[in-house]
Write a protein that holds these residues in place. Structure first.
Motif, PDB file in Angstrom:
ATOM      1  N   ALA A 144       0.820  -1.210   0.000  1.00  0.00           N
ATOM      2  CA  ALA A 144       0.000   0.000   0.000  1.00  0.00           C
ATOM      3  C   ALA A 144       0.857   1.264   0.000  1.00  0.00           C
ATOM      4  N   ASP A 145       0.360   2.265  -0.718  1.00  0.00           N
ATOM      5  CA  ASP A 145       0.965   3.591  -0.679  1.00  0.00           C
ATOM      6  C   ASP A 145       0.409   4.418   0.468  1.00  0.00           C
ATOM      7  N   ILE A 146      -0.801   4.083   0.892  1.00  0.00           N
ATOM      8  CA  ILE A 146      -1.453   4.821   1.976  1.00  0.00           C
ATOM      9  C   ILE A 146      -2.240   3.837   2.829  1.00  0.00           C
ATOM     10  N   ALA A 147      -2.113   3.990   4.144  1.00  0.00           N
ATOM     11  CA  ALA A 147      -2.864   3.153   5.078  1.00  0.00           C
ATOM     12  C   ALA A 147      -3.846   4.024   5.840  1.00  0.00           C
ATOM     13  N   VAL A 148      -5.101   3.618   5.859  1.00  0.00           N
ATOM     14  CA  VAL A 148      -6.094   4.247   6.730  1.00  0.00           C
ATOM     15  C   VAL A 148      -6.023   3.505   8.058  1.00  0.00           C
ATOM     16  N   VAL A 149      -5.550   4.182   9.094  1.00  0.00           N
ATOM     17  CA  VAL A 149      -5.320   3.549  10.391  1.00  0.00           C
ATOM     18  C   VAL A 149      -6.255   4.162  11.420  1.00  0.00           C
ATOM     19  N   TRP A 150      -6.927   3.280  12.157  1.00  0.00           N
ATOM     20  CA  TRP A 150      -7.836   3.727  13.212  1.00  0.00           C
ATOM     21  C   TRP A 150      -7.161   3.556  14.560  1.00  0.00           C
ATOM     22  N   ALA A 151      -7.249   4.607  15.390  1.00  0.00           N
ATOM     23  CA  ALA A 151      -6.534   4.614  16.665  1.00  0.00           C
ATOM     24  C   ALA A 151      -7.379   5.287  17.735  1.00  0.00           C
ATOM     25  N   ARG A 152      -7.098   4.906  18.959  1.00  0.00           N
ATOM     26  CA  ARG A 152      -7.792   5.482  20.106  1.00  0.00           C
ATOM     27  C   ARG A 152      -7.110   6.794  20.517  1.00  0.00           C
ATOM     28  N   THR A 153      -7.878   7.845  20.690  1.00  0.00           N
ATOM     29  CA  THR A 153      -7.371   9.126  21.162  1.00  0.00           C
ATOM     30  C   THR A 153      -8.127   9.543  22.419  1.00  0.00           C
ATOM     31  N   ASP A 154      -7.721  10.656  23.024  1.00  0.00           N
ATOM     32  CA  ASP A 154      -8.449  11.170  24.186  1.00  0.00           C
ATOM     33  C   ASP A 154      -9.868  11.595  23.824  1.00  0.00           C
ATOM     34  N   GLU A 155     -10.107  11.774  22.528  1.00  0.00           N
ATOM     35  CA  GLU A 155     -11.427  12.210  22.054  1.00  0.00           C
ATOM     36  C   GLU A 155     -12.211  11.069  21.413  1.00  0.00           C
ATOM     37  N   GLY A 156     -11.748   9.830  21.620  1.00  0.00           N
ATOM     38  CA  GLY A 156     -12.420   8.688  21.006  1.00  0.00           C
ATOM     39  C   GLY A 156     -11.631   8.155  19.817  1.00  0.00           C
ATOM     40  N   VAL A 157     -12.210   7.199  19.096  1.00  0.00           N
ATOM     41  CA  VAL A 157     -11.536   6.588  17.946  1.00  0.00           C
ATOM     42  C   VAL A 157     -11.519   7.568  16.782  1.00  0.00           C
ATOM     43  N   PRO A 170       8.525   7.410   8.781  1.00  0.00           N
ATOM     44  CA  PRO A 170       9.409   6.827   9.810  1.00  0.00           C
ATOM     45  C   PRO A 170       8.619   6.176  10.936  1.00  0.00           C
ATOM     46  N   GLY A 171       9.042   4.956  11.294  1.00  0.00           N
ATOM     47  CA  GLY A 171       8.374   4.201  12.348  1.00  0.00           C
ATOM     48  C   GLY A 171       7.234   3.323  11.881  1.00  0.00           C
ATOM     49  N   PHE A 172       6.888   3.414  10.588  1.00  0.00           N
ATOM     50  CA  PHE A 172       5.773   2.640  10.044  1.00  0.00           C
ATOM     51  C   PHE A 172       6.316   1.533   9.151  1.00  0.00           C
ATOM     52  N   THR A 173       6.022   0.269   9.502  1.00  0.00           N
ATOM     53  CA  THR A 173       6.428  -0.872   8.689  1.00  0.00           C
ATOM     54  C   THR A 173       5.227  -1.787   8.467  1.00  0.00           C
ATOM     55  N   ALA A 174       5.305  -2.591   7.401  1.00  0.00           N
ATOM     56  CA  ALA A 174       4.185  -3.470   7.046  1.00  0.00           C
ATOM     57  C   ALA A 174       4.723  -4.815   6.573  1.00  0.00           C
ATOM     58  N   PRO A 175       5.205  -5.653   7.487  1.00  0.00           N
ATOM     59  CA  PRO A 175       5.714  -6.974   7.080  1.00  0.00           C
ATOM     60  C   PRO A 175       4.584  -7.867   6.572  1.00  0.00           C
ATOM     61  N   GLU A 176       4.857  -8.591   5.493  1.00  0.00           N
ATOM     62  CA  GLU A 176       3.842  -9.470   4.907  1.00  0.00           C
ATOM     63  C   GLU A 176       3.705 -10.748   5.724  1.00  0.00           C
ATOM     64  N   ILE A 177       2.470 -11.236   5.839  1.00  0.00           N
ATOM     65  CA  ILE A 177       2.181 -12.490   6.533  1.00  0.00           C
ATOM     66  C   ILE A 177       2.270 -13.635   5.531  1.00  0.00           C
ATOM     67  N   THR A 189      -1.422 -10.108   2.417  1.00  0.00           N
ATOM     68  CA  THR A 189      -1.914  -9.926   3.787  1.00  0.00           C
ATOM     69  C   THR A 189      -0.733  -9.537   4.674  1.00  0.00           C
ATOM     70  N   SER A 190      -0.911  -8.533   5.501  1.00  0.00           N
ATOM     71  CA  SER A 190       0.225  -7.972   6.225  1.00  0.00           C
ATOM     72  C   SER A 190      -0.134  -7.576   7.649  1.00  0.00           C
ATOM     73  N   GLU A 191       0.921  -7.314   8.391  1.00  0.00           N
ATOM     74  CA  GLU A 191       0.834  -6.678   9.699  1.00  0.00           C
ATOM     75  C   GLU A 191       1.209  -5.216   9.511  1.00  0.00           C
ATOM     76  N   LEU A 192       0.612  -4.329  10.273  1.00  0.00           N
ATOM     77  CA  LEU A 192       1.035  -2.926  10.290  1.00  0.00           C
ATOM     78  C   LEU A 192       1.603  -2.614  11.669  1.00  0.00           C
ATOM     79  N   VAL A 193       2.817  -2.118  11.697  1.00  0.00           N
ATOM     80  CA  VAL A 193       3.480  -1.794  12.954  1.00  0.00           C
ATOM     81  C   VAL A 193       3.741  -0.291  12.990  1.00  0.00           C
ATOM     82  N   LEU A 194       3.248   0.363  14.035  1.00  0.00           N
ATOM     83  CA  LEU A 194       3.418   1.803  14.204  1.00  0.00           C
ATOM     84  C   LEU A 194       4.206   2.060  15.477  1.00  0.00           C
TER      85      LEU A 194
END
Length: 391
Positions: free
Chosen positions: A176-189, A199-206, A217-222
């Motif tokens: 992927a060139d772009i990942a839509v990532v959902w995360a928990r914040t102080d204001e909700g998801v 930097p800090g973003f990797t996507a090793p294939e499963i 199919t991959s893992e996303l590591v942030l």
């Protein structure tokens, strides 16, 4: 006495329920699948690898990426037309339909529905053309059916956001060139756009999958991934954002699963007609015909259900529990059809010379992703009783 065979869909005159435009779109996608995809799919499945970027460009040229969206290079077709395209793609392989579903109904839809105008202009035209690939990061190692328990976090640091966490089982992730990532914040998801190479973003294939092998199919590591403020999807608030995207993808599966089942049944009928057993055609035996008749009934009912839900969606009246009915029924029946077809093919059914066991293996994943059969059962149960049974 023999006569000309009838196609399973002709038993219920399915073509007469489609418009000329819908049939034309279906036939176009089917032709592309037969000409450009089907000759290679067994090899891709066996190797566990696909030419993802080449496929994305081919599919973009065909016009199926984000085809049910409007503007930004998208075709703006009806929901039924999109469903029929999914059916024809999954008739080739579930992995190929997954590429299209994740690109169009998850990643592109999230940007189209919840993104800023700048985000839409930056990403959607290239994604519609297949020049840019997207993925959708919601599922986590310990948060599948319960996305509300996600552990991925996004915290503010000045005007920036810093993301930490892991996503799992992400289709298209490592290409992927772009990942839509959902995360928990102080204001909700909240949703964020994470470009590849940040930097800090990797996507090793499963690897070592036994299902959806013709799919990435991959893992996303942030790991302390720093994003500017404008990386956030401004219109997404809470879990309704990602769940709205999932309903779009589930709708495509309602049709797609029927495509896999149809391919299995067509294969089994042709095989039974050609195979001689005890000096007679395998198709002439009562037990074989009973199997074929039962499968044709379920296939036809599933197709009618898919079309009904598509018409509801086009009219703006499709409810989430209705999508659950379609996903639960059609995937469940598709798996049963694939397994039964395998029995007709005997030992030949376990080879990649025929598609039935490949479809059956793929459908095991389809049964699980975009909501397990158990989750959809409980969604229907809540609709019927008014009582939630998730917790």
């Amino acid at each position: 006495m023999t006569s000309s065979p009838v196609h399973p869909f002709d038993l219920l005159a399915i073509d007469g329920l489609l418009t000329d435009e819908e049939r034309a779109i279906r036939d176009t996608v089917r032709a592309v699948g037969d000409r450009e995809l089907r000759p290679h799919v067994a090899e891709w499945f066996e190797q566990g690898a696909i030419p993802a970027r080449d496929l994305a460009r081919r599919l973009g040229k065909t016009g199926v990426l984000g085809m049910h969206l409007t503007g930004y290079g998208c075709a703006g077709t009806s929901a039924v037309s999109y469903g029929l395209a999914c059916l024809e793609l999954e008739a080739v392989d579930s992995g190929l339909r997954s590429l299209v579903s994740v690109q169009g109904s998850l990643a592109m839809y999230a940007i189209w529905k919840y993104g800023s105008e700048e985000q839409k202009q930056e990403w959607l035209p290239g994604m519609a053309a297949g020049e840019k690939i997207g993925c959708f990061g919601l599922t986590e190692p310990d948060a599948g059916s319960d996305p509300g328990s996600m552990r991925t976090t996004a915290r503010r640091d000045g005007s920036d956001w810093v993301l930490n966490g892991t996503k799992m089982w992400i289709t298209n992730g490592s290409v992927a060139d772009i990942a839509v990532v959902w995360a928990r914040t102080d204001e909700g998801v909240r949703g964020f756009l994470v470009p590849a190479g940040t930097p800090g973003f990797t996507a090793p294939e499963i690897k070592r999958k036994l299902s959806l092998r013709a799919s990435v199919t991959s893992e996303l590591v942030l790991d302390d991934v720093r994003l500017p403020a404008d990386a956030q999807l401004p219109q997404a608030r809470g879990l309704s954002g990602p769940l709205g995207c999932l309903n779009e993808a589930r709708f495509g599966i309602v049709f797609g699963a029927i495509g896999a089942a149809r391919d299995c049944l067509e294969t089994a009928i042709a095989y039974a007609r050609d195979r001689t057993v005890f000096a007679r055609s395998l198709a002439s035996y009562q037990l074989t015909q009973a199997k074929l008749a039962d499968m044709a009934l379920e296939l036809g009912k599933g197709m009618l259900l898919a079309l009904h839900l598509g018409r509801l969606k086009d009219a703006g009246h499709l409810a989430p529990e209705q999508v659950s009915v379609g996903k639960l029924n059609n995937v469940r029946e598709a798996i049963d059809i694939a397994r039964q077809c395998r029995t007709i093919l005997g030992a030949n059914g376990v080879t990649l010379e025929y598609p039935v066991l490949r479809h059956a293996n793929n459908l095991e994943s389809v049964l699980t992703y975009e909501g397990t059969s158990e989750v959809h059962t409980l969604v229907i149960g809540k609709a019927l009783t008014g009582e939630g049974a998730f917790r």
